[in-house]
Design an enzyme around this catalytic site. Sequence first.
Site, mmCIF file in Angstrom:
data_model
loop_
_atom_site.group_PDB
_atom_site.id
_atom_site.type_symbol
_atom_site.label_atom_id
_atom_site.label_comp_id
_atom_site.label_asym_id
_atom_site.label_seq_id
_atom_site.Cartn_x
_atom_site.Cartn_y
_atom_site.Cartn_z
ATOM 1 N N ALA A 197 0.868 -1.177 0.000
ATOM 2 C CA ALA A 197 0.000 0.000 0.000
ATOM 3 C C ALA A 197 0.908 1.232 0.000
ATOM 4 C CB ALA A 197 -0.889 -0.023 1.233
ATOM 5 N N GLY B 255 0.704 -4.931 0.963
ATOM 6 C CA GLY B 255 -0.503 -4.988 0.133
ATOM 7 C C GLY B 255 -0.254 -5.663 -1.214
ATOM 8 N N GLU C 136 -0.650 -9.215 -0.568
ATOM 9 C CA GLU C 136 -2.076 -9.442 -0.299
ATOM 10 C C GLU C 136 -2.906 -9.388 -1.585
ATOM 11 O OE1 GLU C 136 -1.611 -6.358 2.820
ATOM 12 O OE2 GLU C 136 -3.047 -7.610 3.906
ATOM 13 N N GLU D 27 4.697 -5.052 7.103
ATOM 14 C CA GLU D 27 3.963 -3.964 7.756
ATOM 15 C C GLU D 27 4.452 -3.713 9.180
ATOM 16 O OE1 GLU D 27 2.519 -6.382 5.988
ATOM 17 O OE2 GLU D 27 0.939 -5.551 4.719
HETATM 18 N N1 CAA Z 1 4.606 3.237 -0.715
HETATM 19 C C1 CAA Z 1 5.004 4.388 -1.275
HETATM 20 N N2 CAA Z 1 6.141 4.501 -2.009
HETATM 21 C C2 CAA Z 1 6.894 3.408 -2.160
HETATM 22 C C3 CAA Z 1 6.547 2.177 -1.590
HETATM 23 C C4 CAA Z 1 5.339 2.107 -0.842
HETATM 24 N N3 CAA Z 1 4.900 0.966 -0.293
HETATM 25 N N4 CAA Z 1 7.521 1.281 -1.875
HETATM 26 C C5 CAA Z 1 8.416 1.909 -2.634
HETATM 27 N N5 CAA Z 1 8.064 3.212 -2.791
HETATM 28 C C6 CAA Z 1 8.768 4.258 -3.530
HETATM 29 C C7 CAA Z 1 9.986 4.715 -2.746
HETATM 30 O O1 CAA Z 1 9.615 5.662 -1.773
HETATM 31 C C8 CAA Z 1 10.836 5.306 -3.859
HETATM 32 O O2 CAA Z 1 10.319 6.586 -4.184
HETATM 33 P P1 CAA Z 1 11.328 7.847 -4.309
HETATM 34 O O3 CAA Z 1 12.209 7.476 -5.495
HETATM 35 O O4 CAA Z 1 10.404 8.994 -4.578
HETATM 36 O O5 CAA Z 1 12.092 7.908 -3.032
HETATM 37 C C9 CAA Z 1 10.550 4.382 -5.045
HETATM 38 O O6 CAA Z 1 9.311 3.721 -4.732
HETATM 39 C C10 CAA Z 1 11.603 3.315 -5.250
HETATM 40 O O7 CAA Z 1 11.781 2.633 -3.993
HETATM 41 P P2 CAA Z 1 13.201 2.406 -3.310
HETATM 42 O O8 CAA Z 1 14.139 3.528 -3.657
HETATM 43 O O9 CAA Z 1 12.978 2.150 -1.863
HETATM 44 O O10 CAA Z 1 13.686 1.098 -4.077
HETATM 45 P P3 CAA Z 1 14.659 -0.053 -3.534
HETATM 46 O O11 CAA Z 1 14.916 -0.938 -4.711
HETATM 47 O O12 CAA Z 1 15.817 0.545 -2.820
HETATM 48 O O13 CAA Z 1 13.788 -0.849 -2.438
HETATM 49 C C11 CAA Z 1 11.828 -1.963 -1.601
HETATM 50 C C12 CAA Z 1 12.663 -1.593 -2.847
HETATM 51 C C13 CAA Z 1 12.598 -2.975 -0.756
HETATM 52 C C14 CAA Z 1 10.549 -2.611 -2.133
HETATM 53 C C15 CAA Z 1 11.497 -0.709 -0.780
HETATM 54 O O14 CAA Z 1 10.981 0.289 -1.642
HETATM 55 C C16 CAA Z 1 10.510 -0.942 0.315
HETATM 56 O O15 CAA Z 1 10.853 -1.477 1.342
HETATM 57 N N6 CAA Z 1 9.238 -0.494 0.118
HETATM 58 C C17 CAA Z 1 8.207 -0.557 1.128
HETATM 59 C C18 CAA Z 1 7.721 -1.981 1.353
HETATM 60 C C19 CAA Z 1 6.648 -1.991 2.418
HETATM 61 O O16 CAA Z 1 6.905 -1.712 3.577
HETATM 62 N N7 CAA Z 1 5.400 -2.359 2.046
HETATM 63 C C20 CAA Z 1 4.285 -2.418 2.972
HETATM 64 C C21 CAA Z 1 3.500 -1.150 2.881
HETATM 65 S S1 CAA Z 1 2.194 -1.024 4.109
HETATM 66 C C22 CAA Z 1 0.972 -2.022 3.541
HETATM 67 O O17 CAA Z 1 1.048 -2.602 2.481
HETATM 68 C C23 CAA Z 1 -0.237 -2.142 4.439
HETATM 69 C C24 CAA Z 1 -1.220 -3.180 4.002
HETATM 70 O O18 CAA Z 1 -1.330 -4.239 4.558
HETATM 71 C C25 CAA Z 1 -2.107 -2.963 2.915
#
Ligand code: CAA
Length: 258
Positions: free
Chosen positions: A66, A109, A112, A132
């Site tokens: 998400a 998400g 999911e 999460e």
């Molecule tokens: N939401 C918003 N933006 C996101 C995102 C997310 N879940 N995941 C990645 N992005 C964005 C980053 O902020 C980044 O944007 P900027 O260039 O503007 O900074 C861009 O996508 C590229 O991401 P990274 O630079 O972080 O890329 P990476 O290759 O270094 O890492 C990754 C990849 C490991 C997937 C890392 O992006 C990450 O950990 N993302 C978040 C994963 C996460 O925690 N997901 C759970 C979200 S909460 C949820 O989903 C609740 C639910 O149950 C529904």
Amino acid sequence: MSEYENILLERSGRVGTITLNRPKALNALNFGLMQDVVSAATELDNDPDIGAIVITGSERAFAAGADIKEMSEKTYMDMYLGNWFRGWDTLAAVRTPVIAAVAGHALGGGCELALLCDFIIAADTAKFGQPEIKLGVIPGIGGSQRLTRAVGKANAMEMILTGRTIGAEEAERAGLVARVVPAGELLDEARSTAETIASMSAPVAMLGKELVNAAFETTLDSGIRFERRVFHSVFALEDQKEGMAAFIEKRKPDFKHR
Ligand code: CAA
């Protein structure tokens, strides 16, 4: 092609493909993307010429969860009164079979969303996780329930409580994915599997999907009774007559989807 902002929608034969398309955010599932996926899936579900749907992302990410930036400042009331993530339930209710074709990150998400499809075909690059807890939240699009049903309590607990990500092979061993294929073949494999499903009788495929889903919601006895009623009911279909006649006459069936 597509009239949607956050996805691409393509039709090829009886298969519809929805490609998540927010590359700069690794397909993070914001409200607009959810609305686009749900509305495209509903459009395909209502189209009698479509018999299966593929949902996919990019090589790098199916979806990285998400949208954290969209959610970070929200209050309890925003989430509760906005009924956040409610739209995804509409996708789960689609009757046409849906395959998730997953490469790269399928996190939070994203994992999911893959789980709420009917089954997952994964590229060898796929990574699944429910991180999460590292953000101070829990899964919110059904992960605690669907992941547990898919991989069992021990695996689900470990993934949800530690945020550990698992690779495609481990996901296959755990029963999270149906099949792992080389990344370069993912879309072709998913589409040809979808074509196979779409070549069957559409009402029979829908009923099969409904029956398997019922196995997660009912007792064995009620589930078997439901199966028997549905089994009897398919003898009202022209496609049952055609399918069995084609077998006896040693020819391919020509299903009319009724
Ligand atoms: N939401 C918003 N933006 C996101 C995102 C997310 N879940 N995941 C990645 N992005 C964005 C980053 O902020 C980044 O944007 P900027 O260039 O503007 O900074 C861009 O996508 C590229 O991401 P990274 O630079 O972080 O890329 P990476 O290759 O270094 O890492 C990754 C990849 C490991 C997937 C890392 O992006 C990450 O950990 N993302 C978040 C994963 C996460 O925690 N997901 C759970 C979200 S909460 C949820 O989903 C609740 C639910 O149950 C529904």
